[in-house]
Design an enzyme around this catalytic site. Sequence first.
Site, PDB file in Angstrom:
ATOM      1  N   LYS A 118       0.833  -1.218   0.000  1.00  0.00           N
ATOM      2  CA  LYS A 118       0.000   0.000   0.000  1.00  0.00           C
ATOM      3  C   LYS A 118       0.861   1.260   0.000  1.00  0.00           C
ATOM      4  CE  LYS A 118      -4.528  -1.509   1.327  1.00  0.00           C
ATOM      5  NZ  LYS A 118      -5.653  -1.456   2.256  1.00  0.00           N
ATOM      6  N   LYS A 200      -3.701 -11.081  -6.969  1.00  0.00           N
ATOM      7  CA  LYS A 200      -4.950 -11.293  -6.232  1.00  0.00           C
ATOM      8  C   LYS A 200      -6.081 -10.445  -6.830  1.00  0.00           C
ATOM      9  CE  LYS A 200      -5.679  -9.014  -2.458  1.00  0.00           C
ATOM     10  NZ  LYS A 200      -5.781  -8.389  -1.133  1.00  0.00           N
ATOM     11  N   LYS A 203     -10.619  -5.231  -5.116  1.00  0.00           N
ATOM     12  CA  LYS A 203     -11.587  -4.200  -5.515  1.00  0.00           C
ATOM     13  C   LYS A 203     -10.895  -2.872  -5.797  1.00  0.00           C
ATOM     14  CE  LYS A 203     -12.861  -3.998  -0.671  1.00  0.00           C
ATOM     15  NZ  LYS A 203     -13.635  -4.736   0.265  1.00  0.00           N
TER      16      LYS A 203
HETATM   17  P1  TYM Z   1     -10.508  -6.913   3.164  1.00  0.00           P
HETATM   18  O1  TYM Z   1     -11.614  -5.954   3.312  1.00  0.00           O
HETATM   19  O2  TYM Z   1      -9.378  -6.570   2.257  1.00  0.00           O
HETATM   20  O3  TYM Z   1     -11.078  -8.310   2.692  1.00  0.00           O
HETATM   21  C1  TYM Z   1     -12.119  -8.978   3.389  1.00  0.00           C
HETATM   22  C2  TYM Z   1     -11.872 -10.470   3.351  1.00  0.00           C
HETATM   23  O4  TYM Z   1     -11.823 -10.933   1.997  1.00  0.00           O
HETATM   24  C3  TYM Z   1     -10.648 -11.708   1.807  1.00  0.00           C
HETATM   25  N1  TYM Z   1     -10.188 -11.520   0.417  1.00  0.00           N
HETATM   26  C4  TYM Z   1      -9.972 -12.515  -0.445  1.00  0.00           C
HETATM   27  N2  TYM Z   1     -10.065 -13.848  -0.308  1.00  0.00           N
HETATM   28  C5  TYM Z   1      -9.767 -14.605  -1.385  1.00  0.00           C
HETATM   29  N3  TYM Z   1      -9.378 -14.079  -2.590  1.00  0.00           N
HETATM   30  C6  TYM Z   1      -9.268 -12.747  -2.759  1.00  0.00           C
HETATM   31  N4  TYM Z   1      -8.892 -12.248  -3.933  1.00  0.00           N
HETATM   32  C7  TYM Z   1      -9.571 -11.902  -1.647  1.00  0.00           C
HETATM   33  N5  TYM Z   1      -9.569 -10.558  -1.479  1.00  0.00           N
HETATM   34  C8  TYM Z   1      -9.947 -10.343  -0.202  1.00  0.00           C
HETATM   35  C9  TYM Z   1      -9.646 -11.144   2.802  1.00  0.00           C
HETATM   36  O5  TYM Z   1      -8.630 -12.075   3.087  1.00  0.00           O
HETATM   37  C10 TYM Z   1     -10.528 -10.866   3.984  1.00  0.00           C
HETATM   38  O6  TYM Z   1     -10.703 -12.038   4.760  1.00  0.00           O
HETATM   39  N6  TYM Z   1      -7.788  -6.299   7.311  1.00  0.00           N
HETATM   40  C11 TYM Z   1      -8.979  -6.914   6.757  1.00  0.00           C
HETATM   41  C12 TYM Z   1     -10.247  -6.480   7.476  1.00  0.00           C
HETATM   42  C13 TYM Z   1     -10.185  -6.682   8.940  1.00  0.00           C
HETATM   43  C14 TYM Z   1     -10.228  -7.907   9.641  1.00  0.00           C
HETATM   44  C15 TYM Z   1     -10.138  -7.567  11.021  1.00  0.00           C
HETATM   45  C16 TYM Z   1     -10.303  -9.239   9.246  1.00  0.00           C
HETATM   46  C17 TYM Z   1     -10.095  -5.692   9.859  1.00  0.00           C
HETATM   47  N7  TYM Z   1     -10.065  -6.215  11.110  1.00  0.00           N
HETATM   48  C18 TYM Z   1     -10.140  -8.556  11.993  1.00  0.00           C
HETATM   49  C19 TYM Z   1     -10.303 -10.206  10.224  1.00  0.00           C
HETATM   50  C20 TYM Z   1     -10.204  -9.875  11.591  1.00  0.00           C
HETATM   51  C21 TYM Z   1      -9.108  -6.516   5.317  1.00  0.00           C
HETATM   52  O7  TYM Z   1      -8.594  -5.543   4.864  1.00  0.00           O
HETATM   53  O8  TYM Z   1      -9.932  -7.324   4.594  1.00  0.00           O
END
Ligand code: TYM
Length: 336
Positions: A118, A200, A203
């Site tokens: 990032k 990956k 969005k």
């Molecule tokens: P975020 O918002 O980027 O993504 C949410 C969830 O989707 C999964 N994910 C994917 N899984 C498979 N293939 C992909 N291409 C893909 N893109 C995204 C992510 O692994 C995630 O599980 N930091 C986290 C949000 C968060 C969180 C937490 C998660 C904040 N606090 C506490 C768990 C526990 C995040 O940015 O996810």
Amino acid sequence: MNQQTERRKRILSGIQPTGTFTLGNYIGAVRNWAKLQDEFECLYMVADLHALTVRQVPAELRAHTREAAAMLLAAGIDPAQSILFVQSHVPAHTQLNWILCCNSQFGELSRMTQFKDKSAKHPDNVNGGLFTYPALMAADILIYNADLVPVGQDQTQHLELARNVAQRFNNAYSPTFTLPEGYITKAGAKIMSLADPTRKMSKSDTNVNSFVLMTDDKDAILRKFKRAVTDSDGIVRYDVAEKPGVSNLITIYSVFTGKTVAEIEQEFAGRGYGDFKTAVGEAVADALAPIQGEYSRILADKAYVDKVLTEGAAAACRIADRTVQKVYKKVGLLQL
Ligand code: TYM
């Protein structure tokens, strides 16, 4: 131990409201969240504070936060079973965040690949929040003493950090936090971009053909899969190293049809990519259609979504506030 006295394992997970969820979010995380509700005590969160590490348009962030909650409800999160809330509605997360920041090392935070990625992507805004992001995520998890955290593969490094910080705190003071485990499914933990299957699906990708959004209509879905980058040998075979594009499509097809890789390879033997891509697109569109219907219905009922979030925040606060009080006391903050 008899079932009545055994505490059900607790689950916590979150998703950022930085736009409409992608198929990657759904397959890697959200799809599993609903399934876990019967067996576990679940807390699911819209991680709006995390979204602020990248500059947001305030009105859009507000809208996306409610939309994210509506999408989670549409995807099967049942507020009668689980606690659904917005991160910023539970101030204890930021209180614990500070304590955990003071128990995280510069070196370990510097090693986080998401921070490096990032920072490279937004060189004009490498802010402190981006750097300490994993400490806030650790707070999200540890504040509920979550046992399991269902996430996609890209979050495993953050989870490892949460475990390390928990362990460090427990050793320095006294046993306080449960060490959380990742709950990562074998298939679909990393759905790849349709435009570049070595990356990956995300969005935040600038190429809209690289991802499928949960709200894409059938035409868009079919078109995006038709355009998906594959290879030139025309054989539907699972081989991530040699055929990442085809393998990604096989994974997606397998998730929505329940068919095994071998069954899929056999189904499309000798048929080329055209048929295969159409079949994947159809399977995805069929699976998303009922969720999209529910999403529109729920989103139109703003009062309902807000009621769920209000109740969710209250329930989450009850647990989180207790943890923070305990932690404040342990680290020596004066209690009156
Ligand atoms: P975020 O918002 O980027 O993504 C949410 C969830 O989707 C999964 N994910 C994917 N899984 C498979 N293939 C992909 N291409 C893909 N893109 C995204 C992510 O692994 C995630 O599980 N930091 C986290 C949000 C968060 C969180 C937490 C998660 C904040 N606090 C506490 C768990 C526990 C995040 O940015 O996810």
